[in-house]
Design an enzyme around this catalytic site. Structure first.
Site, PDB file in Angstrom:
ATOM      1  N   SER A 270       0.316  12.375  46.428  1.00  0.00           N
ATOM      2  CA  SER A 270       0.365  11.916  45.034  1.00  0.00           C
ATOM      3  C   SER A 270       1.060  12.995  44.211  1.00  0.00           C
ATOM      4  CB  SER A 270      -1.075  11.737  44.540  1.00  0.00           C
ATOM      5  OG  SER A 270      -1.132  11.668  43.141  1.00  0.00           O
TER       6      SER A 270
ATOM      7  N   TYR B 137      -9.590  15.455  43.522  1.00  0.00           N
ATOM      8  CA  TYR B 137      -8.483  14.590  43.968  1.00  0.00           C
ATOM      9  C   TYR B 137      -7.224  15.419  44.161  1.00  0.00           C
ATOM     10  CZ  TYR B 137      -5.256  10.590  44.028  1.00  0.00           C
ATOM     11  OH  TYR B 137      -4.290   9.666  44.376  1.00  0.00           O
TER      12      TYR B 137
HETATM   13  N1  LIG Z   1      -2.269   3.868  42.626  1.00  0.00           N
HETATM   14  C1  LIG Z   1      -1.662   5.017  42.338  1.00  0.00           C
HETATM   15  O1  LIG Z   1      -1.191   5.246  41.208  1.00  0.00           O
HETATM   16  C2  LIG Z   1      -1.512   6.068  43.380  1.00  0.00           C
HETATM   17  C3  LIG Z   1      -0.605   7.123  43.121  1.00  0.00           C
HETATM   18  C4  LIG Z   1      -0.463   8.125  44.091  1.00  0.00           C
HETATM   19  C5  LIG Z   1      -1.180   8.051  45.264  1.00  0.00           C
HETATM   20  N2  LIG Z   1      -2.043   7.007  45.475  1.00  0.00           N
HETATM   21  C6  LIG Z   1      -2.752   6.988  46.743  1.00  0.00           C
HETATM   22  O2  LIG Z   1      -2.435   5.767  47.396  1.00  0.00           O
HETATM   23  C7  LIG Z   1      -3.516   5.370  48.253  1.00  0.00           C
HETATM   24  C8  LIG Z   1      -3.900   3.940  47.953  1.00  0.00           C
HETATM   25  O3  LIG Z   1      -4.335   3.872  46.607  1.00  0.00           O
HETATM   26  P1  LIG Z   1      -4.544   2.513  45.814  1.00  0.00           P
HETATM   27  O4  LIG Z   1      -4.055   2.764  44.444  1.00  0.00           O
HETATM   28  O5  LIG Z   1      -4.048   1.368  46.583  1.00  0.00           O
HETATM   29  O6  LIG Z   1      -6.151   2.494  45.749  1.00  0.00           O
HETATM   30  P2  LIG Z   1      -7.206   1.324  45.900  1.00  0.00           P
HETATM   31  O7  LIG Z   1      -6.670   0.061  45.348  1.00  0.00           O
HETATM   32  O8  LIG Z   1      -8.475   1.866  45.355  1.00  0.00           O
HETATM   33  O9  LIG Z   1      -7.327   1.154  47.488  1.00  0.00           O
HETATM   34  C9  LIG Z   1      -7.862   2.179  48.268  1.00  0.00           C
HETATM   35  C10 LIG Z   1      -7.930   1.705  49.695  1.00  0.00           C
HETATM   36  O10 LIG Z   1      -8.491   2.748  50.502  1.00  0.00           O
HETATM   37  C11 LIG Z   1      -9.577   2.223  51.257  1.00  0.00           C
HETATM   38  N3  LIG Z   1     -10.597   3.262  51.427  1.00  0.00           N
HETATM   39  C12 LIG Z   1     -11.127   4.044  50.459  1.00  0.00           C
HETATM   40  N4  LIG Z   1     -12.057   4.855  50.979  1.00  0.00           N
HETATM   41  C13 LIG Z   1     -12.128   4.578  52.304  1.00  0.00           C
HETATM   42  C14 LIG Z   1     -12.902   5.079  53.380  1.00  0.00           C
HETATM   43  N5  LIG Z   1     -13.807   6.057  53.206  1.00  0.00           N
HETATM   44  N6  LIG Z   1     -12.714   4.564  54.613  1.00  0.00           N
HETATM   45  C15 LIG Z   1     -11.808   3.586  54.810  1.00  0.00           C
HETATM   46  N7  LIG Z   1     -11.039   3.061  53.843  1.00  0.00           N
HETATM   47  C16 LIG Z   1     -11.204   3.555  52.599  1.00  0.00           C
HETATM   48  C17 LIG Z   1     -10.083   1.035  50.443  1.00  0.00           C
HETATM   49  O11 LIG Z   1     -10.710   0.072  51.252  1.00  0.00           O
HETATM   50  P3  LIG Z   1     -12.308  -0.212  51.181  1.00  0.00           P
HETATM   51  O12 LIG Z   1     -12.713  -0.175  49.763  1.00  0.00           O
HETATM   52  O13 LIG Z   1     -12.435  -1.542  51.857  1.00  0.00           O
HETATM   53  O14 LIG Z   1     -12.919   0.881  51.997  1.00  0.00           O
HETATM   54  C18 LIG Z   1      -8.793   0.476  49.870  1.00  0.00           C
HETATM   55  O15 LIG Z   1      -8.186  -0.406  50.773  1.00  0.00           O
HETATM   56  C19 LIG Z   1      -4.617   6.392  48.004  1.00  0.00           C
HETATM   57  O16 LIG Z   1      -4.558   7.397  48.986  1.00  0.00           O
HETATM   58  C20 LIG Z   1      -4.267   6.973  46.657  1.00  0.00           C
HETATM   59  O17 LIG Z   1      -4.791   8.253  46.473  1.00  0.00           O
HETATM   60  C21 LIG Z   1      -2.219   6.020  44.577  1.00  0.00           C
END
Ligand SMILES: NC(=O)c1ccc[n+]([C@@H]2O[C@H](COP(=O)([O-])OP(=O)(O)OC[C@H]3O[C@@H](n4cnc5c(N)ncnc54)[C@H](OP(=O)(O)O)[C@@H]3O)[C@@H](O)[C@H]2O)c1
Length: 239
Positions: free
Chosen positions: A142, A155
Site C-alpha cells: 500500500s 497497518y
Molecule cells: N482498498 C484500498 O484502498 C487499498 C489500498 C492499498 C492496499 N490495499 C490492500 O488490498 C488488500 C485488499 O483490500 P480490500 O480493500 O479489498 O479490503 P476488503 O474489501 O476489506 O477485503 C479484504 C479481504 O481480505 C480477506 N481477509 C481479511 N482478513 C483475513 C484473514 N485473517 N484470513 C483470510 N482472509 C482474510 C477478507 O475476507 P474475509 O472477510 O472473508 O476473511 C476479504 O476478502 C488488502 O491487503 C489491503 O490492505 C487496499
C-alpha cells in the site's frame, strides 16, 4: 505476450473487494481460480459468479494468520486445481487508532494477518513454483507501506514489512523464473476504505475502483516472461 488461458491462480481474500475484482478479471482471461477468506457465504457467492464465466472456480475457508490452517488448505487447493501458477497475496485488514489507544491485540492482529498471513501462504505455495521453475507472485502492500502517517501505525508497519519481505523474495527466486511483484496502491473503493471513512460508496468518478487494480495485475502478468513488473504504485488522477 504471456498467454494466461488455463493457468491456475490462488487469490487470498478473493471473495470481495480488490481480490474479487482480480478473480473476475482472471476468469475473463480463462484463468481457473481458487479464492480464499474466512466468510464462506461470501466466497460461495463469488465462486458462482466466477463459474458463470466458464472457468473452474473453487474456494477455501481459512484464516491466513493461522499456519496450520494455511498448510492444510493450500494442499487441498493444489490437489483440486492440479497446480498453482499465480499467487495473489491480497488478504489484509486495516484499522485506524492512535499509537497508544489501539489495543495490543488489535495491533498484533494486523501484523499477524498482513505480514504473517502473506508469509504463511507464500511458504506453502513457493515449493511448487520452484519445482516447476515458473510462477508469478503478486504481493499487495500500500502507499502506507511507503510512508507512515498518524493513527495508522500497525497497518503502515505491516505494509512496510510486506515490501521488505516481497523484495527479498523477488531477489531470491528470480533465478527460478518466478516473478514477484509488489504493489503499492493508493485509495481504492472497497469495504475496507468505505468502513474506514476514506472512500465514499459509488465514487467511481473520483476514486480508484477494484477493477483498475485488477487491470494492473493482468498487465504485469501479460508481459513476456523475460520481463517482470517488479512493483507498481497505482494512483488516482484525481488529487
Ligand atoms: N482498498 C484500498 O484502498 C487499498 C489500498 C492499498 C492496499 N490495499 C490492500 O488490498 C488488500 C485488499 O483490500 P480490500 O480493500 O479489498 O479490503 P476488503 O474489501 O476489506 O477485503 C479484504 C479481504 O481480505 C480477506 N481477509 C481479511 N482478513 C483475513 C484473514 N485473517 N484470513 C483470510 N482472509 C482474510 C477478507 O475476507 P474475509 O472477510 O472473508 O476473511 C476479504 O476478502 C488488502 O491487503 C489491503 O490492505 C487496499
Amino acid at each position: 505476450m504471456e498467454n494466461l488461458k488455463n493457468k491456475k491462480a490462488l487469490i487470498t481474500g478473493g471473495g470481495r473487494g480488490l481480490g474479487k475484482a482480480t478473480a473476475l478479471a482472471f476468469a475473463k482471461e480463462g484463468i481457473d481460480v481458487a479464492i480464499t477468506g474466512r466468510n464462506e457465504a461470501v466466497l460461495k457467492a463469488t465462486v458462482a459468479e466466477l463459474k458463470a464465466l466458464g472457468v473452474t472456480a473453487i474456494y477455501a475457508v481459512f484464516d491466513v494468520g493461522v499456519y496450520t490452517e494455511v498448510k492444510t488448505a493450500i494442499k487441498e487447493i493444489i490437489t483440486e486445481l492440479g497446480t498453482i501458477d499465480i499467487l495473489v497475496n491480497n488478504a489484509g485488514i486495516a484499522s485506524i487508532g492512535s499509537f497508544n489507544e489501539m489495543p495490543v491485540e488489535e495491533w498484533t492482529q494486523i501484523i499477524q494477518t498482513n505480514v504473517m498471513g502473506m508469509y504463511h501462504v507464500t511458504k506453502e505455495v513457493l515449493p511448487y513454483l520452484i519445482e516447476k521453475n515458473i510462477g508469478d507472485i503478486i504481493n499487495v502492500s500500500s502507499t502506507a507501506g511507503l510512508n507512515g502517517n498518524p493513527n495508522i501505525s500497525a497497518y503502515s508497519a505491516s505494509k512496510f514489512a510486506v515490501i521488505g519481505m516481497s523484495e527479498s523474495l523477488m531477489k531470491e527466486v528470480r533465478k527460478n523464473n518466478i516473478r514477484v511483484c509488489t504493489l503499492t496502491p493508493s485509495t481504492i473503493e472497497s469495504d475496507m476504505t468505505v468502513e474506514l471513512g476514506i472512500a465514499a460508496k459509488n465514487s467511481q468518478d473520483s476514486v480508484l475502483q477494484p477493477e483498475d487494480f485488477a487491470d494492473l495485475i493482468l498487465a504485469g502478468l501479460k508481459l513476456p516472461r523475460r520481463a517482470m513488473l517488479k512493483g507498481a504504485a497505482l494512483w488516482s488522477t484525481n488529487p
